[in-house]
Design a protein around this motif. Structure first.
Motif, mmCIF file in Angstrom:
data_model
loop_
_atom_site.group_PDB
_atom_site.id
_atom_site.type_symbol
_atom_site.label_atom_id
_atom_site.label_comp_id
_atom_site.label_asym_id
_atom_site.label_seq_id
_atom_site.Cartn_x
_atom_site.Cartn_y
_atom_site.Cartn_z
ATOM 1 N N LEU A 31 0.828 -1.212 0.000
ATOM 2 C CA LEU A 31 0.000 0.000 0.000
ATOM 3 C C LEU A 31 0.862 1.262 0.000
ATOM 4 O O LEU A 31 0.557 2.240 -0.687
ATOM 5 C CB LEU A 31 -0.938 0.005 1.209
ATOM 6 N N SER A 32 1.951 1.252 0.755
ATOM 7 C CA SER A 32 2.826 2.434 0.773
ATOM 8 C C SER A 32 3.480 2.655 -0.589
ATOM 9 O O SER A 32 3.601 3.792 -1.056
ATOM 10 C CB SER A 32 3.880 2.315 1.867
ATOM 11 N N TRP A 35 0.746 4.119 -2.906
ATOM 12 C CA TRP A 35 0.466 5.539 -2.674
ATOM 13 C C TRP A 35 1.650 6.427 -3.048
ATOM 14 O O TRP A 35 1.475 7.547 -3.535
ATOM 15 C CB TRP A 35 0.039 5.777 -1.222
ATOM 16 N N THR A 36 2.851 5.931 -2.862
ATOM 17 C CA THR A 36 4.029 6.682 -3.297
ATOM 18 C C THR A 36 4.018 6.846 -4.811
ATOM 19 O O THR A 36 4.270 7.940 -5.344
ATOM 20 C CB THR A 36 5.313 5.968 -2.853
ATOM 21 N N ILE A 38 1.368 6.729 -6.759
ATOM 22 C CA ILE A 38 0.256 7.620 -7.117
ATOM 23 C C ILE A 38 0.654 9.078 -6.925
ATOM 24 O O ILE A 38 0.449 9.913 -7.813
ATOM 25 C CB ILE A 38 -1.000 7.273 -6.291
ATOM 26 N N PHE A 39 1.220 9.418 -5.778
ATOM 27 C CA PHE A 39 1.580 10.814 -5.521
ATOM 28 C C PHE A 39 2.712 11.279 -6.436
ATOM 29 O O PHE A 39 2.691 12.414 -6.926
ATOM 30 C CB PHE A 39 1.949 11.026 -4.056
#
Length: 97
Positions: A31-32, A35-36, A38-39
């Motif tokens: 998940l990290s 999200w990394t 994605i950002f």
């Protein structure tokens, strides 16, 4: 705010608490990474897209200003467009300019 942070980031509090510790770590790592990605992709796309949009706007403005200038140049009349009634030359027409 600390409760909201813990509800997402603390694997002992979030819904992953029902998984074994090794699987919790693995899922939180994935998940990290997601999200990394994605950002980073969002920021990179915004930065590149922003530059592209800015560059295209500058090009369009340059074309518009050039077209307007060329269009206005057709309408400009000078003293040469209105010769004297007696037919004498203007001061710079003497030199053939």
């Amino acid at each position: 705010m600390p409760n909201a942070y813990r509800a997402v980031m603390d694997s002992d509090v979030n819904p992953l608490r029902h998984l074994p510790v090794a699987q919790r770590f693995q899922v939180m790592t994935y998940l990290s990474m997601m999200w990394t990605t994605i950002f980073c992709a969002a920021f990179g796309a915004w930065a590149v897209y922003g530059e592209l949009v800015f560059g295209h706007i500058l090009m369009i403005l340059g074309v518009l200003v050039t077209a307007h200038t060329f269009h206005q140049a057709r309408r400009v009349t000078t003293y040469r467009d209105h010769p004297r009634e007696d037919g004498t030359a203007r001061y710079d027409d003497v030199w053939g300019a």
